[in-house]
Design a protein around this motif. Sequence first.
Motif, PDB file in Angstrom:
ATOM      1  N   ALA A   1     -31.476  59.989 -36.348  1.00  0.00           N
ATOM      2  CA  ALA A   1     -30.597  59.131 -35.552  1.00  0.00           C
ATOM      3  C   ALA A   1     -29.737  59.912 -34.573  1.00  0.00           C
ATOM      4  N   THR A   2     -29.817  61.251 -34.613  1.00  0.00           N
ATOM      5  CA  THR A   2     -28.971  62.077 -33.744  1.00  0.00           C
ATOM      6  C   THR A   2     -29.762  62.966 -32.800  1.00  0.00           C
ATOM      7  N   ASP A   3     -30.964  63.373 -33.191  1.00  0.00           N
ATOM      8  CA  ASP A   3     -31.787  64.246 -32.351  1.00  0.00           C
ATOM      9  C   ASP A   3     -32.258  63.479 -31.115  1.00  0.00           C
ATOM     10  N   LYS A   4     -32.011  64.037 -29.943  1.00  0.00           N
ATOM     11  CA  LYS A   4     -32.347  63.354 -28.699  1.00  0.00           C
ATOM     12  C   LYS A   4     -33.841  63.051 -28.580  1.00  0.00           C
ATOM     13  N   LYS A   5     -34.669  63.877 -29.209  1.00  0.00           N
ATOM     14  CA  LYS A   5     -36.111  63.670 -29.124  1.00  0.00           C
ATOM     15  C   LYS A   5     -36.608  62.607 -30.100  1.00  0.00           C
ATOM     16  N   LEU A   6     -35.781  62.277 -31.072  1.00  0.00           N
ATOM     17  CA  LEU A   6     -36.218  61.368 -32.134  1.00  0.00           C
ATOM     18  C   LEU A   6     -35.542  60.001 -32.105  1.00  0.00           C
ATOM     19  N   LYS A   7     -34.285  59.955 -31.683  1.00  0.00           N
ATOM     20  CA  LYS A   7     -33.485  58.761 -31.931  1.00  0.00           C
ATOM     21  C   LYS A   7     -33.975  57.515 -31.195  1.00  0.00           C
ATOM     22  N   GLU A   8     -34.600  57.676 -30.035  1.00  0.00           N
ATOM     23  CA  GLU A   8     -35.037  56.491 -29.288  1.00  0.00           C
ATOM     24  C   GLU A   8     -36.119  55.719 -30.028  1.00  0.00           C
ATOM     25  N   ASP A   9     -36.911  56.415 -30.837  1.00  0.00           N
ATOM     26  CA  ASP A   9     -37.943  55.742 -31.619  1.00  0.00           C
ATOM     27  C   ASP A   9     -37.443  55.309 -32.993  1.00  0.00           C
ATOM     28  N   ASN A  10     -36.234  55.738 -33.344  1.00  0.00           N
ATOM     29  CA  ASN A  10     -35.727  55.468 -34.696  1.00  0.00           C
ATOM     30  C   ASN A  10     -34.498  54.576 -34.738  1.00  0.00           C
ATOM     31  N   LEU A  11     -33.958  54.216 -33.567  1.00  0.00           N
ATOM     32  CA  LEU A  11     -32.775  53.366 -33.504  1.00  0.00           C
ATOM     33  C   LEU A  11     -33.015  52.178 -32.579  1.00  0.00           C
ATOM     34  N   ILE A  12     -32.381  51.068 -32.918  1.00  0.00           N
ATOM     35  CA  ILE A  12     -32.318  49.907 -32.036  1.00  0.00           C
ATOM     36  C   ILE A  12     -30.844  49.655 -31.717  1.00  0.00           C
ATOM     37  N   TYR A  13     -30.516  49.636 -30.441  1.00  0.00           N
ATOM     38  CA  TYR A  13     -29.134  49.400 -30.033  1.00  0.00           C
ATOM     39  C   TYR A  13     -28.937  47.896 -29.841  1.00  0.00           C
ATOM     40  N   LEU A  14     -28.149  47.299 -30.728  1.00  0.00           N
ATOM     41  CA  LEU A  14     -27.973  45.858 -30.737  1.00  0.00           C
ATOM     42  C   LEU A  14     -27.114  45.396 -29.570  1.00  0.00           C
ATOM     43  N   GLU A  15     -27.580  44.350 -28.893  1.00  0.00           N
ATOM     44  CA  GLU A  15     -26.816  43.690 -27.844  1.00  0.00           C
ATOM     45  C   GLU A  15     -26.919  42.187 -28.064  1.00  0.00           C
ATOM     46  N   HIS A  16     -25.772  41.535 -28.069  1.00  0.00           N
ATOM     47  CA  HIS A  16     -25.747  40.090 -28.318  1.00  0.00           C
ATOM     48  C   HIS A  16     -26.593  39.345 -27.281  1.00  0.00           C
ATOM     49  N   GLY A  17     -27.483  38.488 -27.763  1.00  0.00           N
ATOM     50  CA  GLY A  17     -28.311  37.674 -26.877  1.00  0.00           C
ATOM     51  C   GLY A  17     -29.511  38.386 -26.295  1.00  0.00           C
ATOM     52  N   LYS A  18     -29.711  39.649 -26.687  1.00  0.00           N
ATOM     53  CA  LYS A  18     -30.824  40.432 -26.151  1.00  0.00           C
ATOM     54  C   LYS A  18     -31.902  40.627 -27.220  1.00  0.00           C
ATOM     55  N   PRO A  19     -33.183  40.792 -26.779  1.00  0.00           N
ATOM     56  CA  PRO A  19     -34.259  41.033 -27.748  1.00  0.00           C
ATOM     57  C   PRO A  19     -34.156  42.421 -28.365  1.00  0.00           C
ATOM     58  N   LEU A  20     -34.734  42.585 -29.539  1.00  0.00           N
ATOM     59  CA  LEU A  20     -34.701  43.866 -30.232  1.00  0.00           C
ATOM     60  C   LEU A  20     -35.838  44.733 -29.708  1.00  0.00           C
ATOM     61  N   ILE A  21     -35.491  45.620 -28.771  1.00  0.00           N
ATOM     62  CA  ILE A  21     -36.451  46.516 -28.118  1.00  0.00           C
ATOM     63  C   ILE A  21     -36.038  47.947 -28.387  1.00  0.00           C
ATOM     64  N   PHE A  22     -37.009  48.822 -28.581  1.00  0.00           N
ATOM     65  CA  PHE A  22     -36.705  50.233 -28.811  1.00  0.00           C
ATOM     66  C   PHE A  22     -37.864  51.091 -28.308  1.00  0.00           C
ATOM     67  N   GLY A  23     -37.727  52.415 -28.501  1.00  0.00           N
ATOM     68  CA  GLY A  23     -38.767  53.351 -28.088  1.00  0.00           C
ATOM     69  C   GLY A  23     -38.430  54.043 -26.784  1.00  0.00           C
ATOM     70  N   LYS A  24     -39.002  55.223 -26.588  1.00  0.00           N
ATOM     71  CA  LYS A  24     -38.719  56.028 -25.385  1.00  0.00           C
ATOM     72  C   LYS A  24     -39.014  55.271 -24.104  1.00  0.00           C
ATOM     73  N   ASP A  25     -40.090  54.487 -24.110  1.00  0.00           N
ATOM     74  CA  ASP A  25     -40.472  53.737 -22.915  1.00  0.00           C
ATOM     75  C   ASP A  25     -40.064  52.268 -22.984  1.00  0.00           C
ATOM     76  N   GLY A  26     -39.327  51.901 -24.026  1.00  0.00           N
ATOM     77  CA  GLY A  26     -38.880  50.521 -24.165  1.00  0.00           C
ATOM     78  C   GLY A  26     -40.000  49.523 -24.335  1.00  0.00           C
ATOM     79  N   GLN A  27     -41.097  49.958 -24.922  1.00  0.00           N
ATOM     80  CA  GLN A  27     -42.266  49.090 -25.057  1.00  0.00           C
ATOM     81  C   GLN A  27     -42.532  48.664 -26.504  1.00  0.00           C
ATOM     82  N   LYS A  28     -41.600  48.941 -27.387  1.00  0.00           N
ATOM     83  CA  LYS A  28     -41.727  48.492 -28.767  1.00  0.00           C
ATOM     84  C   LYS A  28     -40.631  47.474 -29.068  1.00  0.00           C
ATOM     85  N   GLY A  29     -40.921  46.584 -29.993  1.00  0.00           N
ATOM     86  CA  GLY A  29     -39.928  45.584 -30.343  1.00  0.00           C
ATOM     87  C   GLY A  29     -40.093  45.108 -31.767  1.00  0.00           C
TER      88      GLY A  29
END
Length: 341
Positions: A219-247
């Motif tokens: 959750a802290t390594d810059k190379k890993l965290k984008e694939d391992n964390l989802i940043y919650l935003e109210h009213g937004k879909p749950l998207i994650f990943g380096k390229d934002g193509q996972k959900g």
Amino acid sequence: MSTDSSALPVLTAKDFASDQELRWCPRCGDYSILAQMKKVLPKLGIPKENFVFVSGIGCSSRFPYYMNTYGFHGIHGRAPALATGVKVSRPDLSVWVITGDGDALSIGGNHLMHAIRRNIDLKIILFNNQIYGLTKGQYSPTSPLGSRTKSTPMGSVDNPLTPLCVAIGSEATFVARAVDVDIKGLVNTLERAAAHKGTAFVEVYQDCNVFNPGAFEYATDKKLKEDNLIYLEHGKPLIFGKDGQKGIRLNEMKPEIVELGKGISEDDLLFHDEKAEEPSLAFLLSRMRHPEFPEPVGVFRDVEKPVYDDRVNAQVDAAIQDKGEGDLEALFNSGDTWTVT
């Protein structure tokens, strides 16, 4: 709190720094949490003398020493009880509870649960490093199954607690998670917690680099965290990943990881609703754990409900209006009394 912030002196982070020597291990995640707290408090428009920090026992519980505010260093697990007394008797104060995974979820579990379910206007910040640091490396209530520590040399056989599950199950009105080294995210989360009316429960992933180093590297390594964390935003879909193509979407009542662009659009994904009165969605998100799922960070739940300290003081005011001011001496001398000569 009805303070006229325009009449207050301009405060800075330095105004909240005490003269005490910081006595955490080098590179401990506690340093970052302390630094961000000192950044947030001057923004709140509250007089410095109206802040109170209450802690229990543990590395995190040295926090009140390092804040130039009022504070209590309490006993193991009892910080929520002490803070409840402070807030009910002085509702004008901004009361913060600083605790750890061992302090809050073992001996303090009962006090934590009841403070949350009452919805007392407290800000509870739980430092989770998945270990007992102050007592030199025993497993804690959040240590993963199989953890080899000084008290579990063959591996822990305890099922770990998830702090957010405990909070949501206790009907917390504000629940959030942050990471110690995510400065922007931690500051935003603390600001949101401070603004909430009622119990605000924040879990902070905090690295103990001596007894449990790297527990949250995913959750802290810059190379890993984008694939391992989802940043919650109210009213937004749950998207994650380096390229934002996972959900994340729901398959019946179970979350599953999907890829966008393969017959799946954002509309098919789970949308975050932090304002939902029903806590089931927040609880589902709190159960998403690495490595099976990316872990959500940010605000899980933020709803309004009656506040305990307001209700208690309303009853006190009503009693005084009905019966007048009390007479403590008369109360002591009422009923059966004895005179010792």
